[in-house]
Scaffold this motif. Structure first.
Motif, short mmCIF file in Angstrom:
data_model
loop_
_atom_site.label_atom_id
_atom_site.label_comp_id
_atom_site.label_asym_id
_atom_site.label_seq_id
_atom_site.Cartn_x
_atom_site.Cartn_y
_atom_site.Cartn_z
N ALA A 45 53.35 46.88 39.46
CA ALA A 45 52.93 48.28 39.42
C ALA A 45 51.49 48.49 39.87
O ALA A 45 50.95 49.58 39.70
CB ALA A 45 53.10 48.82 38.00
N CYS A 46 50.83 47.45 40.42
CA CYS A 46 49.43 47.63 40.80
C CYS A 46 49.10 47.03 42.17
O CYS A 46 48.09 47.41 42.77
CB CYS A 46 48.50 47.02 39.75
N THR A 48 47.74 44.30 42.86
CA THR A 48 46.49 43.52 42.90
C THR A 48 46.76 42.02 42.71
O THR A 48 45.88 41.28 42.29
CB THR A 48 45.44 44.01 41.88
N SER A 70 57.59 48.89 47.99
CA SER A 70 56.87 50.17 47.97
C SER A 70 55.44 49.99 47.46
O SER A 70 54.53 50.68 47.90
CB SER A 70 57.62 51.25 47.19
N MET A 71 55.22 49.03 46.56
CA MET A 71 53.84 48.77 46.11
C MET A 71 53.04 48.09 47.21
O MET A 71 51.88 48.42 47.45
CB MET A 71 53.83 47.90 44.85
N ASP A 73 53.33 48.34 50.27
CA ASP A 73 53.06 49.31 51.30
C ASP A 73 51.62 49.82 51.22
O ASP A 73 51.02 50.21 52.21
CB ASP A 73 54.05 50.46 51.11
N PHE A 74 51.07 49.85 50.00
CA PHE A 74 49.72 50.42 49.81
C PHE A 74 48.64 49.37 49.66
O PHE A 74 47.48 49.70 49.45
CB PHE A 74 49.70 51.34 48.59
N GLU A 76 45.99 46.45 50.85
CA GLU A 76 45.09 46.39 52.01
C GLU A 76 45.47 45.21 52.91
O GLU A 76 45.81 44.14 52.40
CB GLU A 76 43.67 46.16 51.44
N GLN A 105 41.31 42.37 46.50
CA GLN A 105 42.46 43.15 46.04
C GLN A 105 42.01 44.58 45.90
O GLN A 105 40.91 44.85 45.45
CB GLN A 105 42.96 42.61 44.69
N HIS A 106 42.86 45.53 46.29
CA HIS A 106 42.46 46.94 46.17
C HIS A 106 43.45 47.64 45.23
O HIS A 106 44.60 47.72 45.53
CB HIS A 106 42.46 47.59 47.55
N GLY B 363 51.96 52.19 39.52
CA GLY B 363 52.99 52.61 40.46
C GLY B 363 52.37 53.18 41.73
O GLY B 363 51.18 52.98 41.99
N ARG B 366 49.01 55.04 41.67
CA ARG B 366 47.85 54.39 41.04
C ARG B 366 46.57 54.74 41.80
O ARG B 366 46.53 54.74 43.03
CB ARG B 366 48.06 52.87 41.03
N ARG B 371 38.40 51.18 42.84
CA ARG B 371 37.32 50.22 43.15
C ARG B 371 35.99 50.94 43.35
O ARG B 371 34.94 50.40 43.03
CB ARG B 371 37.67 49.41 44.40
#
Ligand code: HEM
Ligand code: FES
Lengths: 106, 417
Positions: A45-46, A48, A70-71, A73-74, A76, A105-106, B363, B366, B371
């Motif tokens: 869910a993060c 990172t 889907s996670m 996907d976002f 970096e 990690q973003h 999710g 988020r 950062r």
């Protein structure tokens, strides 16, 4: 027991002997390997716990699930070889695996 | 209780009131910081709780960490869509509904988030850090010694506003306009409020759009730069945005990065004063700054909740949530759930897993700016510890009477001469 090698972005290598059943994320965290934050504690869910895994290992890693996709996907700097370390379980079949960590990690 | 100051009467009331009469959303509970015992009871006795009547209409409260996680990661069922009411307990009105990706579901959400994200990535932030540090240093160097002043106004607002100006490469001298637009955007027009009518609000937001359109026109014809406007003007996904979309995204970034970070900065000073042993520990070991920052963001929970709307009937912890129901994830409560976080009421700057908190949500929505928020807090504390042996809180702060933005209107402090 399987040996997994984590390579930090700066090239530093950490070879760990891990118990089958833990995730690649837990393995790194419990040995204080820098470069994985794992803010959600493994709930996918993060994003990172982003890592890169050589495609040659694909059939031994287990499928990438929808939520993982889907996670990711976002995250970096995502590449073909991107995975979330909390979604991969260590097994004997992964002995010798080398994973690479992103710059941040973003 | 969370910071030891909840009046006994609130604690007694929270324990004795019939469960179905509990309404944790009432602004008065937030102004007086007395929501804690109600959440404690809900987590124990009725963790997925229905409130049939409130200022904001009927709503479900999700109060345990794991249930909140389940809702936050199930965006197929729990929608953020503005047209269904959006992301806060107060329904987003039909007028002035600016398109923002925080209040969109996939696939539109995904496309727009990806454009903004690189601007606040660790790599881009590393470029901004020296400038943030320089500006933080200047703010601190100009503070008075030996007299009481308002930390919120002099430091928290000033730093976050300068930060936003940096991020947009917005004319620096006009930066307080950003705070002004942010305040306007979050005001529900009513008598006695900052704006009294929808028209007045719209007029001010159009002013905002005008100013940013000038910047857009300037940057679209120049080579791409690292600031957000330039990024949006040059990126495939946003190059052809409508003015409404442009304004929506701007307001989202201004509001998203404003109150939240501001209240975390104020919260850090307040929490360290409430816990002098932790303040001493920090002074003795500055390497604890990053974990203190995460612990502060957990302890403060600058956004007390996020809201979703159920797209279908779904069972959660034995309760049936119906299609169309309003579902409120109380991060402020999840962050105090002792089945997941050890000794959650205590402020412990070197706790084991300080990053594992709910304040940024989880999710696909988020917080994309997390950062940046952490960076601002880290830098300001690195600079504070270089200069001041202590910042003393001189009185209790006044709190924002809102179940959404959890923060401080002011915080009187003194730096010894
Ligand atoms: C301590 C400070 C902050 C806190 C506690 C915070 C909290 C949150 C939360 C809880 C969400 C999730 C929304 C949802 O799930 O519906 C969110 C999203 C977001 N935040 Fe932050 N935020 C902070 C700082 C910032 C900053 C500095 C920025 C500016 C760049 C920012 C920009 C955003 C944006 C654009 C989103 C929408 C993300 C999406 O929908 O994909 N936030 N924030
Ligand atoms: S630890 Fe959060 S997604 Fe893997």
């Amino acid at each position: 027991m399987p040996v997994i090698t984590y390579v930090e972005h700066n090239g530093a290598r950490h070879s760990l002997t891990l118990k089958p059943g833990v995730s690649l994320m837990q393995g790194a965290i419990s040995h204080n390997v820098p470069g994985i934050d794992a803010d959600c504690g493994g709930a996918c869910a993060c994003a990172t716990c982003h890592i890169f895994v050589d495609a040659a290992w694909n059939d031994r890693l287990g499928e990438q699930g929808d939520i993982e996709a889907s996670m990711l996907d976002f995250a970096e700097g995502v590449r073909e070889t991107s995975r979330l370390a909390c979604q991969i379980t260590v097994s004997e079949a992964l002995d010798g695996l080398v994973v690479h960590l992103p710059e941040a990690q973003h | 209780m969370a910071d030891g100051s909840v009046p006994q009467s609130a604690t007694d009331h929270a324990r004795s009131i019939p469960l179905d009469e509990i309404d944790v959303s009432h602004p008065e509970l937030w102004r007086t910081d007395s929501h804690w015992p109600y959440f404690e009871r809900l987590r124990r006795e009725d963790p997925v709780h229905y409130c049939k009547d409130s200022l904001f209409g009927p709503y479900w409260s999700i109060t345990r960490y794991n249930d909140i996680m389940a809702v936050d990661t199930n965006h197929q069922v729990f929608s953020s869509e503005a047209a269904l009411g959006g992301i806060a307990i107060v329904d987003q009105g039909a007028d002035l509904r600016l398109p923002m990706f925080i209040a969109m579901d996939p696939p539109k959400h995904d496309v727009q988030r990806k454009v903004v994200s690189p601007a606040v990535s660790p790599a881009n932030l590393a470029v901004l850090e020296p400038m943030i540090r320089e500006r933080a240093a200047k703010i601190l160097d100009e503070l008075p010694r030996g007299e009481t002043f308002d930390w919120v106004d002099r430091v928290s607002i000033e730093l976050t506003t300068q930060m936003l100006a940096t991020l947009f490469d917005f004319p620096f001298e006009q930066r307080r306009k950003l705070t002004w637009w942010s305040d306007i955007a979050t005001t529900i027009p009513a008598e006695g409020m900052l704006v009294e009518t929808e028209e007045a609000k719209l007029a001010i937001l159009m002013e905002c759009l005008g100013a940013f359109t000038e910047l857009w026109n300037e940057r679209v014809n120049a080579p791409p730069q690292g600031d957000l406007i330039s990024m949006m003007a040059h990126a495939e996904a946003t190059r052809n945005m409508s003015p409404e979309e442009y304004l929506g995204n701007l307001i989202l970034l201004i509001v998203g990065g404003n109150d939240t970070t501001r209240n975390s900065i104020s919260g850090s000073v307040y929490a360290l004063n409430k816990n002098p042993d932790q303040y001493a520990k920090l002074r003795a070991n500055q390497e604890l700054i990053p974990s203190m920052v995460s612990e502060t963001i957990r302890w403060q929970t600058p956004l007390a909740h996020m809201r979703r709307t159920a797209l279908e009937d779904i069972e959660l912890s034995g309760k049936l949530i119906r299609k169309g129901d309003k579902v409120v994830m109380w991060y402020v409560s999840g962050n105090r759930d002792d089945t997941v976080i050890a000794e959650p009421d205590r402020y412990i700057i070197d706790r084991e897993r300080p990053r594992q908190h709910m304040s940024f949500g989880y999710g696909i929505h988020r917080c994309v700016g997390n950062r940046l928020a952490e960076l601002q807090l880290r830098v300001i504390w690195e600079e504070i510890l270089k200069r001041f042996p202590v910042i003393e809180v001189m009185g209790e702060p006044e709190r924002v009477p809102s179940p959404f933005v959890k923060g401080y209107l002011n915080l009187p402090v003194r730096i010894p001469a």
